[in-house]
Design a protein around this motif. Structure first.
Motif, PDB file in Angstrom:
ATOM      1  N   PHE A  39       0.876  -1.163   0.000  1.00  0.00           N
ATOM      2  CA  PHE A  39       0.000   0.000   0.000  1.00  0.00           C
ATOM      3  C   PHE A  39       0.913   1.213   0.000  1.00  0.00           C
ATOM      4  N   SER A  40       0.799   2.065  -0.994  1.00  0.00           N
ATOM      5  CA  SER A  40       1.721   3.192  -1.133  1.00  0.00           C
ATOM      6  C   SER A  40       1.419   4.304  -0.134  1.00  0.00           C
ATOM      7  N   ALA A  41       2.418   5.169   0.052  1.00  0.00           N
ATOM      8  CA  ALA A  41       2.238   6.330   0.925  1.00  0.00           C
ATOM      9  C   ALA A  41       1.131   7.231   0.383  1.00  0.00           C
ATOM     10  N   ALA A  42       1.065   7.383  -0.931  1.00  0.00           N
ATOM     11  CA  ALA A  42       0.014   8.212  -1.532  1.00  0.00           C
ATOM     12  C   ALA A  42      -1.366   7.621  -1.278  1.00  0.00           C
ATOM     13  N   GLU A  43      -1.487   6.308  -1.369  1.00  0.00           N
ATOM     14  CA  GLU A  43      -2.766   5.656  -1.089  1.00  0.00           C
ATOM     15  C   GLU A  43      -3.163   5.842   0.378  1.00  0.00           C
ATOM     16  N   ALA A  44      -2.179   5.745   1.271  1.00  0.00           N
ATOM     17  CA  ALA A  44      -2.458   5.937   2.695  1.00  0.00           C
ATOM     18  C   ALA A  44      -2.908   7.369   2.964  1.00  0.00           C
ATOM     19  N   ASP A  45      -2.211   8.329   2.369  1.00  0.00           N
ATOM     20  CA  ASP A  45      -2.588   9.739   2.549  1.00  0.00           C
ATOM     21  C   ASP A  45      -4.005   9.992   2.046  1.00  0.00           C
ATOM     22  N   LYS A  46      -4.357   9.396   0.912  1.00  0.00           N
ATOM     23  CA  LYS A  46      -5.698   9.565   0.341  1.00  0.00           C
ATOM     24  C   LYS A  46      -6.755   8.950   1.267  1.00  0.00           C
ATOM     25  N   ILE A  48      -6.569   8.434   4.487  1.00  0.00           N
ATOM     26  CA  ILE A  48      -6.669   9.254   5.701  1.00  0.00           C
ATOM     27  C   ILE A  48      -7.465  10.527   5.427  1.00  0.00           C
ATOM     28  N   ALA A  49      -7.187  11.193   4.310  1.00  0.00           N
ATOM     29  CA  ALA A  49      -7.913  12.424   3.961  1.00  0.00           C
ATOM     30  C   ALA A  49      -9.405  12.149   3.795  1.00  0.00           C
ATOM     31  N   GLU A  50      -9.741  11.034   3.152  1.00  0.00           N
ATOM     32  CA  GLU A  50     -11.157  10.679   2.973  1.00  0.00           C
ATOM     33  C   GLU A  50     -11.819  10.421   4.321  1.00  0.00           C
ATOM     34  N   ALA A  51     -11.125   9.749   5.215  1.00  0.00           N
ATOM     35  CA  ALA A  51     -11.685   9.470   6.539  1.00  0.00           C
ATOM     36  C   ALA A  51     -11.885  10.759   7.330  1.00  0.00           C
ATOM     37  N   GLN A  52     -10.931  11.679   7.211  1.00  0.00           N
ATOM     38  CA  GLN A  52     -11.060  12.960   7.901  1.00  0.00           C
ATOM     39  C   GLN A  52     -12.246  13.747   7.358  1.00  0.00           C
ATOM     40  N   GLU A  53     -12.463  13.717   6.056  1.00  0.00           N
ATOM     41  CA  GLU A  53     -13.612  14.411   5.461  1.00  0.00           C
ATOM     42  C   GLU A  53     -14.926  13.808   5.943  1.00  0.00           C
ATOM     43  N   ARG A  54     -15.000  12.470   6.002  1.00  0.00           N
ATOM     44  CA  ARG A  54     -16.223  11.821   6.490  1.00  0.00           C
ATOM     45  C   ARG A  54     -16.481  12.194   7.945  1.00  0.00           C
ATOM     46  N   ALA A  55     -15.429  12.217   8.751  1.00  0.00           N
ATOM     47  CA  ALA A  55     -15.584  12.579  10.163  1.00  0.00           C
ATOM     48  C   ALA A  55     -16.033  14.029  10.304  1.00  0.00           C
ATOM     49  N   LYS A  56     -15.477  14.915   9.500  1.00  0.00           N
ATOM     50  CA  LYS A  56     -15.854  16.328   9.540  1.00  0.00           C
ATOM     51  C   LYS A  56     -17.327  16.501   9.146  1.00  0.00           C
ATOM     52  N   ALA A  57     -17.737  15.801   8.106  1.00  0.00           N
ATOM     53  CA  ALA A  57     -19.135  15.879   7.655  1.00  0.00           C
ATOM     54  C   ALA A  57     -20.069  15.352   8.734  1.00  0.00           C
TER      55      ALA A  57
END
Length: 62
Positions: A39-46, A48-57
């Motif tokens: 699993f690439s670093a870019a995939e991990a960053d993506k 995490i960002a998606e999870a943060q957006e869902r949590a914010k929403a």
């Protein structure tokens, strides 16, 4: 090529300070452990960002 899961989660994700862990590396380790595929670093960053957006929403809905 060595796999990230050749190390324990703690060994793979430990920061140089020896006290804290690098979250994206921990995500990469867990995904590799679950899927057996790197699993690439870019995939991990993506992910995490998606999870943060869902949590914010979710917080904004309350």
């Amino acid at each position: 090529m060595p796999k990230l899961t050749d190390k324990t989660l703690g060994e793979a994700a430990l920061n140089p300070d020896g006290k804290t862990y690098h979250g994206p590396t921990a995500v990469r380790w867990m995904m590799e452990a679950l899927t057996g595929k790197p699993f690439s670093a870019a995939e991990a960053d993506k992910l995490i960002a998606e999870a943060q957006e869902r949590a914010k929403a979710k917080r904004n809905m309350a």
